[in-house]
Scaffold this motif. Structure first.
Motif, short mmCIF file in Angstrom:
data_model
loop_
_atom_site.label_atom_id
_atom_site.label_comp_id
_atom_site.label_asym_id
_atom_site.label_seq_id
_atom_site.Cartn_x
_atom_site.Cartn_y
_atom_site.Cartn_z
N GLY A 201 38.21 30.50 45.21
CA GLY A 201 38.69 29.18 45.60
C GLY A 201 39.30 28.44 44.45
N LEU A 202 39.58 27.16 44.69
CA LEU A 202 40.16 26.28 43.68
C LEU A 202 39.08 25.31 43.21
CD1 LEU A 202 42.51 24.90 42.15
CD2 LEU A 202 42.98 23.63 44.27
N VAL A 203 38.83 25.32 41.90
CA VAL A 203 37.81 24.44 41.33
C VAL A 203 38.35 23.82 40.05
CG1 VAL A 203 35.86 25.73 42.30
CG2 VAL A 203 36.73 26.30 40.02
N GLN A 204 37.66 22.78 39.60
CA GLN A 204 38.02 22.16 38.33
C GLN A 204 37.30 22.85 37.18
OE1 GLN A 204 37.19 17.95 38.78
NE2 GLN A 204 39.33 17.58 39.36
N ALA A 205 37.85 22.72 36.01
CA ALA A 205 37.23 23.28 34.81
C ALA A 205 35.80 22.76 34.68
CB ALA A 205 38.04 22.91 33.58
N GLY A 206 34.90 23.66 34.33
CA GLY A 206 33.50 23.31 34.19
C GLY A 206 32.66 23.59 35.42
N ALA A 207 33.32 23.84 36.53
CA ALA A 207 32.61 24.10 37.79
C ALA A 207 32.10 25.54 37.84
CB ALA A 207 33.53 23.81 38.97
N SER A 208 31.42 25.84 38.92
CA SER A 208 30.86 27.18 39.15
C SER A 208 31.35 27.75 40.47
CB SER A 208 29.33 27.13 39.16
OG SER A 208 28.81 26.70 37.93
N GLU B 285 41.65 29.51 31.92
CA GLU B 285 42.02 30.89 31.62
C GLU B 285 41.26 31.91 32.46
OE1 GLU B 285 41.10 28.48 29.46
OE2 GLU B 285 39.90 29.32 27.79
N ASP B 286 40.30 31.46 33.25
CA ASP B 286 39.62 32.36 34.19
C ASP B 286 40.41 32.52 35.48
OD1 ASP B 286 36.53 30.85 33.17
OD2 ASP B 286 37.31 32.81 32.55
N THR B 287 41.48 31.78 35.63
CA THR B 287 42.30 31.87 36.83
C THR B 287 42.87 33.27 36.98
OG1 THR B 287 42.87 29.52 36.82
CG2 THR B 287 44.38 31.01 37.97
N ALA B 288 42.62 33.89 38.12
CA ALA B 288 43.05 35.27 38.36
C ALA B 288 42.63 35.69 39.76
CB ALA B 288 42.43 36.21 37.34
N GLY C 262 38.31 46.69 46.05
CA GLY C 262 38.53 45.71 47.09
C GLY C 262 39.94 45.15 47.02
N GLN C 263 40.24 44.24 47.93
CA GLN C 263 41.59 43.68 47.99
C GLN C 263 41.74 42.44 47.10
OE1 GLN C 263 39.23 42.98 50.12
NE2 GLN C 263 39.34 40.74 50.25
N GLY C 264 40.65 41.92 46.62
CA GLY C 264 40.69 40.81 45.67
C GLY C 264 40.49 39.46 46.31
N THR C 265 40.02 38.52 45.50
CA THR C 265 39.86 37.13 45.93
C THR C 265 40.38 36.23 44.81
OG1 THR C 265 38.30 35.49 46.81
CG2 THR C 265 37.47 36.94 45.08
N GLN C 266 41.14 35.22 45.18
CA GLN C 266 41.79 34.35 44.20
C GLN C 266 40.81 33.30 43.68
OE1 GLN C 266 45.16 34.32 42.97
NE2 GLN C 266 44.27 32.82 41.54
N VAL C 267 40.77 33.18 42.37
CA VAL C 267 40.03 32.10 41.71
C VAL C 267 41.02 31.30 40.89
CG1 VAL C 267 38.30 31.53 39.96
CG2 VAL C 267 37.86 33.36 41.62
#
Length: 124
Positions: free
Chosen positions: A10-17, A89-92, A115-120
């Motif tokens: 999913g889409l999160v802000q920096a510092g989130a989990s 930089e963890d976006t992938a 697997g087919q992957g999941t977007q972060v």
């Protein structure tokens, strides 16, 4: 035939989990190591974390060590990636993979099902 399905991105802000899950169907799950890899846009796929067949051994990329935790539930045939203190930089796209044998490895050629992957996506 082994199938791996990732979820939890999913889409999160920096510092989130975030907690990623990878559910396996078909074949044998509990006898094999599992791994997480990621691929950012325009970059090569890179190793993130791996766990041995029984969860007794884990290994992490230096970039995620201390922030990410890999675990597995062999009864539920699922592997998890708990990601804390996320950075842009963890976006992938994050992929899970099943190893060719029981031991941990960061070598993608040692994994034969993906697997087919999941977007972060981590925003700053």
């Amino acid at each position: 035939q082994v199938q791996l399905v990732e979820s939890g991105g999913g889409l999160v802000q920096a510092g989130a989990s975030l907690r990623l899950s990878c559910a396996a169907s078909g074949g044998t799950f509990s006898s094999y190591a599992m791994g997480w890899f990621r691929q950012a846009l325009g970059k090569e796929r890179e190793f993130v974390a791996t766990i041995s067949w029984n969860g007794g051994s884990t290994y992490y990329a230096d970039s995620v060590k201390g922030r990410f935790t890999i675990s597995r539930d062999n009864y539920k045939r699922t592997v998890f990636l708990q990601m804390n203190s996320l950075k842009p930089e963890d976006t992938a796209v994050y992929y899970c993979a099943r190893g060719r044998d029981y031991g941990v490895t960061n070598n993608p050629t040692k994994y034969n099902y993906w697997g087919q992957g999941t977007q972060v996506t981590v925003s700053s």
